[in-house]
Scaffold this active site. Structure first.
Site, mmCIF file in Angstrom:
data_model
loop_
_atom_site.group_PDB
_atom_site.id
_atom_site.type_symbol
_atom_site.label_atom_id
_atom_site.label_comp_id
_atom_site.label_asym_id
_atom_site.label_seq_id
_atom_site.Cartn_x
_atom_site.Cartn_y
_atom_site.Cartn_z
ATOM 1 N N GLY A 13 8.136 -4.714 -0.327
ATOM 2 C CA GLY A 13 7.769 -5.951 0.478
ATOM 3 C C GLY A 13 6.349 -5.903 1.378
ATOM 4 O O GLY A 13 5.801 -6.279 2.432
ATOM 5 N N GLY A 14 5.597 -4.487 0.293
ATOM 6 C CA GLY A 14 4.269 -4.057 1.345
ATOM 7 C C GLY A 14 3.133 -4.883 -0.147
ATOM 8 O O GLY A 14 3.461 -5.036 -0.992
ATOM 9 N N ASP A 16 1.093 -3.108 -1.934
ATOM 10 C CA ASP A 16 0.825 -2.219 -3.082
ATOM 11 C C ASP A 16 1.521 -3.106 -4.621
ATOM 12 O O ASP A 16 1.492 -3.570 -5.544
ATOM 13 C CB ASP A 16 1.252 -1.043 -2.985
ATOM 14 N N SER A 17 3.225 -2.997 -4.424
ATOM 15 C CA SER A 17 4.190 -3.786 -5.266
ATOM 16 C C SER A 17 3.704 -5.390 -5.339
ATOM 17 O O SER A 17 3.917 -6.116 -6.541
ATOM 18 C CB SER A 17 5.551 -3.616 -4.797
ATOM 19 N N CYS A 101 13.885 10.134 -4.211
ATOM 20 C CA CYS A 101 14.557 9.151 -3.839
ATOM 21 C C CYS A 101 13.851 8.319 -5.265
ATOM 22 O O CYS A 101 14.965 8.236 -5.939
ATOM 23 C CB CYS A 101 13.681 7.750 -2.453
ATOM 24 N N GLY A 126 4.593 -0.094 -7.420
ATOM 25 C CA GLY A 126 3.072 -0.612 -7.079
ATOM 26 C C GLY A 126 2.428 1.259 -7.261
ATOM 27 O O GLY A 126 1.888 1.142 -5.726
ATOM 28 N N CYS A 227 12.512 5.943 5.204
ATOM 29 C CA CYS A 227 11.825 4.758 6.238
ATOM 30 C C CYS A 227 13.500 4.512 7.305
ATOM 31 O O CYS A 227 13.486 4.134 8.563
ATOM 32 C CB CYS A 227 12.006 3.737 5.261
#
Length: 421
Positions: A13-14, A16-17, A101, A126, A227
């Protein structure tokens, strides 16, 4: 119609990706976007923006006209990342959720989902990083039909091991966070942003109409990793999961008690200690998990904060385990960092029988921290990483040792506390 290979792109959702997916589509790949949910935001009163991120990723996939999937790794994240974080904090260490992660979720569960469930030939993210395969024909789009639909996968089986290199934008390079990923996943991973700068990526996003992702604030960490803490105070957050274990702040210099804390796990080496009633700042230099004492020193650059030796657990080598040079000579010169984007420090690595390594730095470094990862580089190549499990003596300890040697036997000093590390 030529043969188009299938790539599954991890969508956060950013920006970069989103641009990574755009580039893959433009290169002619068959792209599927997948959003990973790693933390159950319902537990945290909506602090985490998971739902909005998912919606943003979906909108990008709609714009690109590519399939969109959502997959949940909440359970896996809890068992394989978060519960391990809590255990590390209880041991007095400071873990890195982003590296864990990537290792356990993105380049293990997600990689398997992309290849086995969705039938992808490769996955993409990304990240600002590069592999030694980035420009090779195995990742190039061709329009001649292959003799077999399994050709692409077969090519992976006979290929040389993939190497991990820094991305072109050194300010955004994220190889630090990728330093624990397994070779089998790296060989089937594409980093479309490898040769791009962040500014150029933003420009591409604007031109593609991804305005909803451009408006978003950059997260301090590169991924979903932290997050879930959101904007909250870390001490309050960790005390939701660990019982308070009050102890004393103790001066490393004279052993006097300066104040109290709620638990050593709320503090990390090098940070300023909030001690009530103290006019001058004090900094955390060591912890004793047996007594609960947290040792503090009166200046930010106190010699008790500087060390030049660390030992890791079994080291994870990205490409060759272990590197031939290290096997041959038992020592290797390279560069070290334990914080993302900290300046690289020249070092000498010694291999132990159990696969762990000793790392000796060319100069003492501030606040080396157990639980963090020692990441090694040779030129632009990221060699891998190992968790720091032991620290060498601090400059302060060494100074005191030298002073004792020159102090006459009859001139005894008052005892000072021995640090725990």
């Amino acid at each position: 119609m030529g043969y188009i290979r299938h790539v599954v792109c991890a969508m956060s959702g950013g920006v970069d990706s989103s641009v990574a997916a755009l580039l893959l589509k433009r290169r002619g790949y068959s792209v599927t976007g997948v959003f990973m949910k790693n933390w159950d935001s319902l537990d945290e009163m909506g602090v985490c923006t998971t739902e909005r991120d998912c919606e943003d990723a979906y909108r990008v996939c709609q714009t690109l006209d590519i399939p969109f999937h959502q997959v949940s790794y909440v359970k896996e994240y809890w068992h394989e990342v978060f519960s391990k974080l809590l255990k590390e904090y209880e041991r007095g260490r400071t873990p890195n959720p982003d590296i864990l992660c990537n290792k356990h979720i993105k380049f293990n569960h997600f990689h398997k989902y992309a290849v086995k469930t969705l039938g992808a030939d490769a996955m993409a993210t990304g990240h600002y990083a590069m592999t030694s395969q980035e420009d090779e024909e195995v990742f190039q789009q061709t329009h001649t039909a292959p003799t077999s639909s399994t050709l692409f996968r077969d090519r992976f089986e006979i290929r040389n091991p993939a190497r991990l290199y820094k991305g072109a934008d050194l300010l955004k390079d994220q190889t630090f966070f990728l330093s624990q990923i397994p070779q089998d996943a790296l060989r089937q991973t594409m980093f479309p942003l490898a040769g791009l700068t962040k500014d150029f990526v933003k420009k591409m996003a604007a031109e593609a109409g991804f305005h909803h992702v451009l408006k978003k604030k950059e997260v301090a960490t590169h991924s979903m990793g932290i997050c879930f803490i959101g904007e909250r105070n870390f001490e309050n957050f960790i005390l939701e999961y660990l019982e308070p274990k009050p102890g004393n702040f103790v001066s490393i210099e004279d052993g006097t008690v300066k104040g109290t804390h709620k638990g050593w796990f709320t503090l990390t080496l090098g940070q300023r200690a909030r001690i009530g009633g103290q006019r001058d700042p004090w900094f955390v230099v060591d912890k004793d998990t047996d007594t609960g004492d947290v040792f503090v020193a009166p200046t930010t650059n106190h010699p008790a904060l500087f060390r030049d030796t660390v030992r890791t657990d079994r080291f994870h080598w990205v490409t060759f385990d272990p590197p031939p040079e290290l096997v041959k000579t038992q020592m290797m010169e390279c560069h070290f960092r334990f914080i993302h984007q900290m300046p690289l420090t020249p070092c000498t690595v010694t291999l132990n029988m159990n696969g762990s390594v000793w790392i000796t730095l060319s100069q003492p470094v501030r606040a080396l921290t157990p639980g963090q990862f020692a990441v090694l580089y040779k030129g632009d190549e990221c060699l891998g990483s190992g968790k720091i499990v032991q620290l060498g003596p601090s400059e302060y300890t060494l100074q005191r040792g030298r002073e004792r040697l020159v102090t006459p036997a009859h001139h005894k000093e008052p005892p000072t506390p021995e640090p725990a590390t």
